[in-house]
Design a protein around this motif. Sequence first.
Motif, PDB file in Angstrom:
ATOM      1  N   ASN A   1       0.814  -1.219   0.000  1.00  0.00           N
ATOM      2  CA  ASN A   1       0.000   0.000   0.000  1.00  0.00           C
ATOM      3  C   ASN A   1       0.850   1.273   0.000  1.00  0.00           C
ATOM      4  OD1 ASN A   1      -2.766  -0.541  -0.191  1.00  0.00           O
ATOM      5  ND2 ASN A   1      -2.865  -1.215   1.934  1.00  0.00           N
ATOM      6  N   GLU A   2       2.054   1.190   0.577  1.00  0.00           N
ATOM      7  CA  GLU A   2       2.917   2.367   0.712  1.00  0.00           C
ATOM      8  C   GLU A   2       3.786   2.609  -0.515  1.00  0.00           C
ATOM      9  OE1 GLU A   2       2.728   4.453   3.189  1.00  0.00           O
ATOM     10  OE2 GLU A   2       1.204   3.253   4.206  1.00  0.00           O
ATOM     11  N   MET A   3       3.708   1.742  -1.502  1.00  0.00           N
ATOM     12  CA  MET A   3       4.541   1.877  -2.699  1.00  0.00           C
ATOM     13  C   MET A   3       3.846   2.712  -3.761  1.00  0.00           C
ATOM     14  SD  MET A   3       5.978  -1.999  -3.245  1.00  0.00           S
ATOM     15  CE  MET A   3       7.273  -2.668  -2.217  1.00  0.00           C
ATOM     16  N   PRO A   4       4.631   3.366  -4.641  1.00  0.00           N
ATOM     17  CA  PRO A   4       4.019   4.018  -5.808  1.00  0.00           C
ATOM     18  C   PRO A   4       3.307   2.980  -6.664  1.00  0.00           C
ATOM     19  CG  PRO A   4       6.301   4.725  -5.524  1.00  0.00           C
ATOM     20  CD  PRO A   4       6.087   3.582  -4.576  1.00  0.00           C
ATOM     21  N   SER A   5       2.311   3.408  -7.404  1.00  0.00           N
ATOM     22  CA  SER A   5       1.476   2.478  -8.159  1.00  0.00           C
ATOM     23  C   SER A   5       2.262   1.653  -9.165  1.00  0.00           C
ATOM     24  CB  SER A   5       0.364   3.246  -8.884  1.00  0.00           C
ATOM     25  OG  SER A   5       0.909   4.305  -9.660  1.00  0.00           O
ATOM     26  N   ASP A   6       3.261   2.245  -9.832  1.00  0.00           N
ATOM     27  CA  ASP A   6       4.018   1.470 -10.818  1.00  0.00           C
ATOM     28  C   ASP A   6       4.852   0.380 -10.151  1.00  0.00           C
ATOM     29  OD1 ASP A   6       5.563   3.457  -9.643  1.00  0.00           O
ATOM     30  OD2 ASP A   6       6.921   3.618 -11.350  1.00  0.00           O
ATOM     31  N   GLU A   7       5.395   0.663  -8.975  1.00  0.00           N
ATOM     32  CA  GLU A   7       6.168  -0.352  -8.253  1.00  0.00           C
ATOM     33  C   GLU A   7       5.257  -1.455  -7.715  1.00  0.00           C
ATOM     34  OE1 GLU A   7       8.776   1.209  -5.289  1.00  0.00           O
ATOM     35  OE2 GLU A   7       9.631   2.731  -6.620  1.00  0.00           O
ATOM     36  N   GLN A   8       4.032  -1.100  -7.337  1.00  0.00           N
ATOM     37  CA  GLN A   8       3.075  -2.108  -6.890  1.00  0.00           C
ATOM     38  C   GLN A   8       2.828  -3.136  -7.991  1.00  0.00           C
ATOM     39  OE1 GLN A   8      -0.310   0.308  -5.893  1.00  0.00           O
ATOM     40  NE2 GLN A   8       0.314   0.563  -3.748  1.00  0.00           N
ATOM     41  N   VAL A   9       2.599  -2.643  -9.196  1.00  0.00           N
ATOM     42  CA  VAL A   9       2.321  -3.535 -10.322  1.00  0.00           C
ATOM     43  C   VAL A   9       3.526  -4.420 -10.616  1.00  0.00           C
ATOM     44  CG1 VAL A   9       1.745  -3.633 -12.779  1.00  0.00           C
ATOM     45  CG2 VAL A   9       0.672  -1.920 -11.319  1.00  0.00           C
TER      46      VAL A   9
END
Length: 419
Positions: free
Chosen positions: A90-98
Amino acid sequence: MTTTLYHEPWEELEAILRAGDAQRLKVYFEELSPGETARVISRLREEDQGQLLTLLSPEDAAALLSELTRTQAADIIEELPSTQAAAIVNEMPSDEQVDLLGELDTHEAVAILQEMAEEEAEDVRQLSQFPPDTAGGLMITEYLAYPDRFRVGDVLDDLREHTGLYAKYDVQYIYVTSQAGMLVGVLRMRDLLLSPKETPVTEIMVSDPLRVQTDAPLDALQHFFDRYRYFGVPVTDVEGQLVGVVRPADVEEAIGERADRTFLKFSGIVGGEELRSMPLPVRAFRRVSWLSINIVLNIIAASVITLYQDTLAAAITLAVFLPIISDMSGCSGNQAVAVSLRELALGLVKPYEVWRVLLKEAGIGIFNGLLLGILLGGVAWAWRGNPYLGLVVGGALALNTLVAVGLGGTIPLLLKRMK
């Protein structure tokens, strides 16, 4: 007070983990030399890696994982319960989450998504639909956009009200959208801060800004940022709705990762990235799959030599020069491969420019082939006193060099065309 001296940095980390000292752990990573994080963590046992994330806050754990390779981060996060893993993701930027969830097995990724905040999980699902090396796959969804009916004061009030949330955003521009979500303009921070509060944002925005669509390929994004030194470019769907922002740093990282993947494949490491911290069976399979093909090719090459075993028996000296010719040709081919990979990564050559590359390499092949052929042929002649032997050996090396650089230069382009 006794001070313990540690020979290696991971020995100190292991001591901190045994003590369960969360505060000391945070200080340890803050003081760790840049670039050492991945190496230190790779030396820990799997159970210690899981404990490491448990001691850190979700925000600190997310920052730590961002310093690791995707494969390393996935190996660590999959050892955690899905609830704890979701708090970190949840704390990661969206691109890193993916990127991170894409490295996990499907059931593990789904379990984490179910535990994530609903809005965050939906963003990940949307972004995962795009190919990774496109604007849609590289964009982030953490950006600021306001309706075109807003005034400067409305924007400033919202910024103050949500300071804590927006502090995590990489904000360089503020975008203006229509009621339907269409991108209509971009606000520069300077214009926003220096304008009267009653000024409509449409009066100070840059209308119809440059943008890219979600399907824009990596090479196109690289050319865009080479031409325009922007901090980011807005991404729109086919209808013109604003859906994200691509940053130049993410494009550069993706280009580097693509080059690394290509290098690994041409080095015989297939099936993805290999790290020595991975399980032995995984690493062994990724290597043996290529070696199995290679041994078949070598058997074919050996069978060709057997066709001329009578010739070799009559002039056994030729067998002495076979490995030299083979090795020199391999070196020449590898040089051509390296140049083609480099030019493809930099966008200096396109996959369809096979004939241009072939002609360029032919010049090198003829020049180096003749030079090396004369050198080796001269050695053969001087050694055995037979000019015909020197001619055969030198001619073979010259011809092999020409063929090797031609194949080495064009094969990467052909493989790129075949995706």
